[in-house]
Design a protein around this motif. Structure first.
Motif, short mmCIF file in Angstrom:
data_model
loop_
_atom_site.label_atom_id
_atom_site.label_comp_id
_atom_site.label_asym_id
_atom_site.label_seq_id
_atom_site.Cartn_x
_atom_site.Cartn_y
_atom_site.Cartn_z
N VAL A 1 0.83 -1.20 0.00
CA VAL A 1 0.00 0.00 0.00
C VAL A 1 0.87 1.26 0.00
O VAL A 1 1.90 1.30 0.65
N GLY A 2 0.45 2.28 -0.78
CA GLY A 2 1.08 3.58 -0.69
C GLY A 2 1.74 4.10 -1.94
O GLY A 2 2.05 5.29 -2.02
N SER A 3 1.94 3.24 -2.97
CA SER A 3 2.52 3.72 -4.21
C SER A 3 1.49 3.57 -5.32
O SER A 3 0.31 3.27 -5.07
N THR A 4 1.91 3.78 -6.55
CA THR A 4 0.98 3.63 -7.68
C THR A 4 0.73 2.16 -7.94
O THR A 4 1.55 1.29 -7.64
N CYS A 5 -0.41 1.87 -8.54
CA CYS A 5 -0.73 0.48 -8.88
C CYS A 5 0.28 -0.08 -9.87
O CYS A 5 0.59 -1.27 -9.85
N ALA A 6 0.82 0.77 -10.74
CA ALA A 6 1.81 0.31 -11.70
C ALA A 6 3.04 -0.26 -10.99
O ALA A 6 3.59 -1.29 -11.38
N VAL A 7 3.47 0.42 -9.93
CA VAL A 7 4.63 -0.04 -9.17
C VAL A 7 4.29 -1.29 -8.38
O VAL A 7 5.00 -2.31 -8.42
#
Length: 374
Positions: free
Chosen positions: A27-33
């Motif tokens: 949790v906490g970054s972009t879905c791409a990452v």
């Protein structure tokens, strides 16, 4: 005082998180990452831990449900899926890697990413068990003040950069999963009718020490796995073996499959070492080797004789995920544990020396075994 009416019989419910025995949210970054890491890490965990990925779909919703295995794709327009369908999956998976931006999970790996700083802060109530903090911007390694304050009275999580995540977070996940391997209990099968032998095989004595086969196997397993031994019996009033507890068959008429299902009904959170009592040449060496070779990420670990095509279902360790699988086979009309193993993900120990696995089901076979022992 009269006991209150109980509408449903009490059952022990399987433990675990929502989607698997252990759920871990990124949790906490972009879905791409995060989705990329979820897929990559799932592949690395899969050999030893049956892993499920739970990610959000940003494209148009799929029509109904789709499932693909090999080149065969299944589809249905039905929309009957609910949270209990998700819990049913829990019985099949050791680990679920979850996109925490969409769905919460019991354990978390937090990503500190300026692009999604507000998204992470909105989810701070979901950060109940943070195992690691990953710094996406490696030039700015600063944990948000609100997060530091929230974690102040908890064990300090691992902190690393995004480039270090695979080498540092994956071992952490493996360690977490290793602490949640089910305990191992023993089930000695003594409930068979022994019609061909003409007397209970569990009560037969083959050695000069006077131990019955049930007592011998129970003694070996109690030495290897102290306090784990249970005796499977057909009737509740059957004479106990030593001080070991009886497990009376709650699926009568289904043979070994019913006995194994009874064990899981009693404790669905344990794995069960299942041993038949008609293998008088089976020794501590073979049982110990089976325990050492246990693959908890598989449905079961079983011996396979080199001259046979299929695994031995009654010298085997069944993991908790075998319970729903066994019930599904019973629902299809199959009460054969071997058929379950043949058609499931099982670790097989191939053995060349087949003598310890010699069955003694008739008086003639018993005499042959006695002559071998002498």
């Amino acid at each position: 005082m009269k006991k209150p009416h109980q509408k449903h019989p009490p059952l022990t419910r399987p433990e675990g998180d929502h989607y698997a025995r252990t759920d871990i949210a990124l949790v906490g970054s972009t879905c791409a990452v995060m989705d990329k890491l979820i897929v990559e890490w799932a592949e690395k965990l899969q050999p030893d831990h049956n892993t499920l990925t739970v990610i959000g779909d940003h494209a148009d919703p799929l029509a109904g449900k789709l499932f693909q295995t090999g080149n065969k794709r299944f589809g249905t327009p039905a929309e009957g899926w609910n949270e209990y369908d998700e819990r049913l999956q829990r019985g099949h998976y050791d680990c679920a890697l979850v996109n925490g931006n969409h769905y919460p999970a019991a354990h978390q790996i937090v990503f500190v990413d300026e692009q999604k700083a507000s998204t992470l802060e909105r989810r701070q109530e979901q950060l109940t068990d943070v195992s690691a903090i990953v710094m996406v911007d490696e030039a700015r390694q600063q944990v948000p003040a609100w997060l530091e304050e929230q974690l102040a009275d908890r064990p300090a999580p691992l902190v690393c950069t995004l480039s270090e995540a695979e080498n540092m977070v994956l071992p952490l996940l493996l360690n977490l999963l290793g602490t949640r391997v089910p305990a191992l209990k023993t089930l000695i099968l003594t409930g068979g009718k022994s019609e061909r032998m003409g007397e209970r095989k569990a009560d037969l004595v083959y050695r000069s020490d006077g131990q019955t086969e049930a007592e011998r196997l129970a003694s070996i397993c109690d030495e290897l796995l102290p306090g784990s031994v249970h005796i499977s019996v057909a009737e509740p009033g059957q004479e106990p073996v030593g001080n070991f507890p009886n497990l009376a068959d709650r699926f009568p008429g289904l043979g070994a499959a019913g006995a194994i299902a009874t064990a899981f009904l009693t404790d669905p959170n344990a794995a069960w070492l299942v041993l038949a009592c008609d293998l008088p040449l089976l020794e501590k060496e073979q049982i110990s080797a089976l325990i050492e070779a246990r693959a908890s990420g598989k449905l079961a670990t079983a011996y396979q004789l080199s001259s046979q095509r299929f695994p031995e279902p009654l010298v085997a360790i069944y993991e908790p995920k075998a319970y729903p699988r066994l019930l599904q086979f019973l629902a299809m009309g199959y009460a054969c544990p071997r058929k379950v193993l043949i058609n499931s993900d099982v670790k097989e120990l191939v053995v060349e020396n087949e003598a310890p696995f010699t069955n003694a089901n008739t008086k003639e076979e018993r005499e042959k075994v006695l002559s071998l022992l002498q």
